[in-house]
Design a protein around this motif. Sequence first.
Motif, PDB file in Angstrom:
ATOM      1  N   TYR A 135      13.915 -69.908  34.129  1.00  0.00           N
ATOM      2  CA  TYR A 135      13.276 -69.060  34.959  1.00  0.00           C
ATOM      3  C   TYR A 135      13.561 -69.121  36.450  1.00  0.00           C
ATOM      4  N   LEU A 136      14.278 -68.395  36.925  1.00  0.00           N
ATOM      5  CA  LEU A 136      14.769 -68.420  38.264  1.00  0.00           C
ATOM      6  C   LEU A 136      13.696 -67.567  39.383  1.00  0.00           C
ATOM      7  N   ALA A 137      13.385 -68.286  40.427  1.00  0.00           N
ATOM      8  CA  ALA A 137      12.657 -67.585  41.458  1.00  0.00           C
ATOM      9  C   ALA A 137      13.598 -67.172  42.451  1.00  0.00           C
ATOM     10  N   HIS A 138      14.796 -67.837  42.447  1.00  0.00           N
ATOM     11  CA  HIS A 138      15.785 -67.527  43.509  1.00  0.00           C
ATOM     12  C   HIS A 138      17.261 -67.680  42.744  1.00  0.00           C
ATOM     13  N   PRO A 139      17.434 -66.492  42.051  1.00  0.00           N
ATOM     14  CA  PRO A 139      18.816 -66.417  41.333  1.00  0.00           C
ATOM     15  C   PRO A 139      20.015 -66.431  42.424  1.00  0.00           C
ATOM     16  N   GLU A 140      19.727 -66.100  43.425  1.00  0.00           N
ATOM     17  CA  GLU A 140      21.029 -66.063  44.500  1.00  0.00           C
ATOM     18  C   GLU A 140      21.262 -67.378  44.855  1.00  0.00           C
ATOM     19  N   LEU A 141      20.402 -68.400  44.584  1.00  0.00           N
ATOM     20  CA  LEU A 141      20.991 -69.769  44.883  1.00  0.00           C
ATOM     21  C   LEU A 141      21.873 -70.324  43.762  1.00  0.00           C
ATOM     22  N   VAL A 142      21.859 -69.862  42.737  1.00  0.00           N
ATOM     23  CA  VAL A 142      22.773 -70.181  41.484  1.00  0.00           C
ATOM     24  C   VAL A 142      24.271 -69.938  41.600  1.00  0.00           C
ATOM     25  N   ARG A 143      24.990 -70.904  41.552  1.00  0.00           N
ATOM     26  CA  ARG A 143      26.741 -70.787  41.723  1.00  0.00           C
ATOM     27  C   ARG A 143      27.425 -70.686  40.491  1.00  0.00           C
ATOM     28  N   LYS A 144      28.173 -70.063  40.346  1.00  0.00           N
ATOM     29  CA  LYS A 144      29.219 -70.037  39.410  1.00  0.00           C
ATOM     30  C   LYS A 144      30.731 -70.327  39.790  1.00  0.00           C
ATOM     31  N   ARG A 145      31.283 -71.003  39.209  1.00  0.00           N
ATOM     32  CA  ARG A 145      32.769 -71.432  39.205  1.00  0.00           C
ATOM     33  C   ARG A 145      33.751 -70.999  38.006  1.00  0.00           C
ATOM     34  N   GLY A 146      34.808 -70.703  38.256  1.00  0.00           N
ATOM     35  CA  GLY A 146      35.793 -70.390  36.936  1.00  0.00           C
ATOM     36  C   GLY A 146      35.298 -69.238  36.269  1.00  0.00           C
ATOM     37  N   LEU A 147      35.949 -69.115  34.967  1.00  0.00           N
ATOM     38  CA  LEU A 147      35.615 -68.063  34.240  1.00  0.00           C
ATOM     39  C   LEU A 147      34.312 -68.434  33.283  1.00  0.00           C
ATOM     40  N   ARG A 148      33.164 -67.998  34.366  1.00  0.00           N
ATOM     41  CA  ARG A 148      31.904 -68.450  33.682  1.00  0.00           C
ATOM     42  C   ARG A 148      31.069 -67.136  33.647  1.00  0.00           C
ATOM     43  N   GLY A 149      30.999 -66.299  32.866  1.00  0.00           N
ATOM     44  CA  GLY A 149      30.366 -65.106  32.556  1.00  0.00           C
ATOM     45  C   GLY A 149      28.943 -65.274  31.971  1.00  0.00           C
ATOM     46  N   PHE A 209      35.875 -73.775  30.547  1.00  0.00           N
ATOM     47  CA  PHE A 209      36.788 -72.924  31.584  1.00  0.00           C
ATOM     48  C   PHE A 209      35.713 -72.267  32.738  1.00  0.00           C
ATOM     49  N   GLY A 210      34.591 -72.892  32.992  1.00  0.00           N
ATOM     50  CA  GLY A 210      33.927 -72.581  34.314  1.00  0.00           C
ATOM     51  C   GLY A 210      32.490 -73.632  34.169  1.00  0.00           C
ATOM     52  N   SER A 211      31.628 -73.252  35.469  1.00  0.00           N
ATOM     53  CA  SER A 211      30.603 -74.140  35.465  1.00  0.00           C
ATOM     54  C   SER A 211      29.594 -73.313  35.989  1.00  0.00           C
ATOM     55  N   LEU A 212      28.305 -73.688  35.972  1.00  0.00           N
ATOM     56  CA  LEU A 212      27.231 -73.297  36.564  1.00  0.00           C
ATOM     57  C   LEU A 212      26.513 -74.125  37.158  1.00  0.00           C
ATOM     58  N   PHE A 213      25.902 -74.137  38.310  1.00  0.00           N
ATOM     59  CA  PHE A 213      24.983 -74.848  39.110  1.00  0.00           C
ATOM     60  C   PHE A 213      23.827 -74.193  39.603  1.00  0.00           C
ATOM     61  N   VAL A 214      22.744 -74.789  39.016  1.00  0.00           N
ATOM     62  CA  VAL A 214      21.346 -74.310  39.405  1.00  0.00           C
ATOM     63  C   VAL A 214      20.540 -75.393  40.262  1.00  0.00           C
ATOM     64  N   PRO A 215      20.342 -75.289  41.599  1.00  0.00           N
ATOM     65  CA  PRO A 215      19.727 -75.981  42.485  1.00  0.00           C
ATOM     66  C   PRO A 215      18.112 -76.085  41.834  1.00  0.00           C
ATOM     67  N   TRP A 216      17.657 -77.295  42.123  1.00  0.00           N
ATOM     68  CA  TRP A 216      16.165 -77.187  41.522  1.00  0.00           C
ATOM     69  C   TRP A 216      15.213 -76.114  42.335  1.00  0.00           C
ATOM     70  N   GLU A 217      15.648 -75.693  43.650  1.00  0.00           N
ATOM     71  CA  GLU A 217      15.047 -74.798  44.299  1.00  0.00           C
ATOM     72  C   GLU A 217      14.759 -73.364  43.764  1.00  0.00           C
ATOM     73  N   ALA A 218      16.082 -73.256  43.001  1.00  0.00           N
ATOM     74  CA  ALA A 218      16.227 -72.019  42.329  1.00  0.00           C
ATOM     75  C   ALA A 218      15.230 -71.709  41.267  1.00  0.00           C
ATOM     76  N   LEU A 219      14.607 -72.619  40.612  1.00  0.00           N
ATOM     77  CA  LEU A 219      13.788 -72.530  39.417  1.00  0.00           C
ATOM     78  C   LEU A 219      12.351 -72.111  39.658  1.00  0.00           C
ATOM     79  N   ALA A 220      11.852 -71.421  38.852  1.00  0.00           N
ATOM     80  CA  ALA A 220      10.376 -71.107  39.108  1.00  0.00           C
ATOM     81  C   ALA A 220       9.528 -72.043  38.820  1.00  0.00           C
ATOM     82  N   VAL A 221       8.342 -72.262  39.181  1.00  0.00           N
ATOM     83  CA  VAL A 221       7.407 -73.466  38.901  1.00  0.00           C
ATOM     84  C   VAL A 221       6.076 -72.746  38.777  1.00  0.00           C
ATOM     85  N   PRO A 222       5.211 -72.967  37.802  1.00  0.00           N
ATOM     86  CA  PRO A 222       5.225 -74.398  36.939  1.00  0.00           C
ATOM     87  C   PRO A 222       6.281 -74.190  35.765  1.00  0.00           C
TER      88      PRO A 222
END
Length: 251
Positions: A182-196, A155-168
């Motif tokens: 581990y997210l360095a840029h959580p603002e880049l993460v996208r949610k759709r639908g009923l994804r809490g 009922f929902g999805s989550l997309f995390v661009p590689w650039e959003a992740l912290a390295v190493p």
Amino acid sequence: MLIKGFALVASRKRLFMLGMVVVAASMGVLTQLGPWGVWTATLAVTVTLFLLMLRLSQLAAARYHPALLFVRAEPPSFASPVNLAPVFTAAAFVILCGGIVAENVGDIVNGDELWLMDAATAGLGMLAVAVHLYVALGSFGVRLYPEGIHDRQPFGSLFVPWEALAVPRAALPRDTQQVILYLAHPELVRKRGLRGGDPHLLSAAGINAEFLARAIHEYANRADLRPAIGSEAALAQFQAIPQVADLTNGA
């Protein structure tokens, strides 16, 4: 033996569910048309199969976490294995609701005075089966794309661009069911639908959590390898990493 059986069902889940539908329909007919002895035996088989499917769902959730990814060509990606727990749960509901629906349909055909209640019960039963089949047979789970990580749930999805992740340190297994991102840029993460829920937590249902975390860690830290995601050569290269090979050989 159990794990091999799980792997067989995972590779033929649609055929397995079709078989369960046929069994449920056949037993539903027998409960309506068969003599008392047949009705009693059919009821016993229905209850046994229902409990067996629920138990298999529990075992699959606890024990079936293969260290595998599959190549998907269109669009290029690596897909996680089938999560078997919802498949067996759906089979349990198909078996249970098959008998209930057959009983209510029989009452309606026989002119039972409570036909409206029977119709409502049959409708709710079929709706429950439809929802469970959707969850069991849909293409859900985690996929790795050249652009990032897509976790598609019913009922929902989550997309995390590689650039959003912290390295190493990009990902670690939290337990057998989840991976911590581990997210360095959580603002880049996208949610759709009923994804809490927490965007730092990624479902690892149906796959070895350490294996998935290592795959995410590899591509988060190696931007040069991302364009090849979705190819057999790239998957073979990842699986050849000694620590990954140990997990794969133990799957």
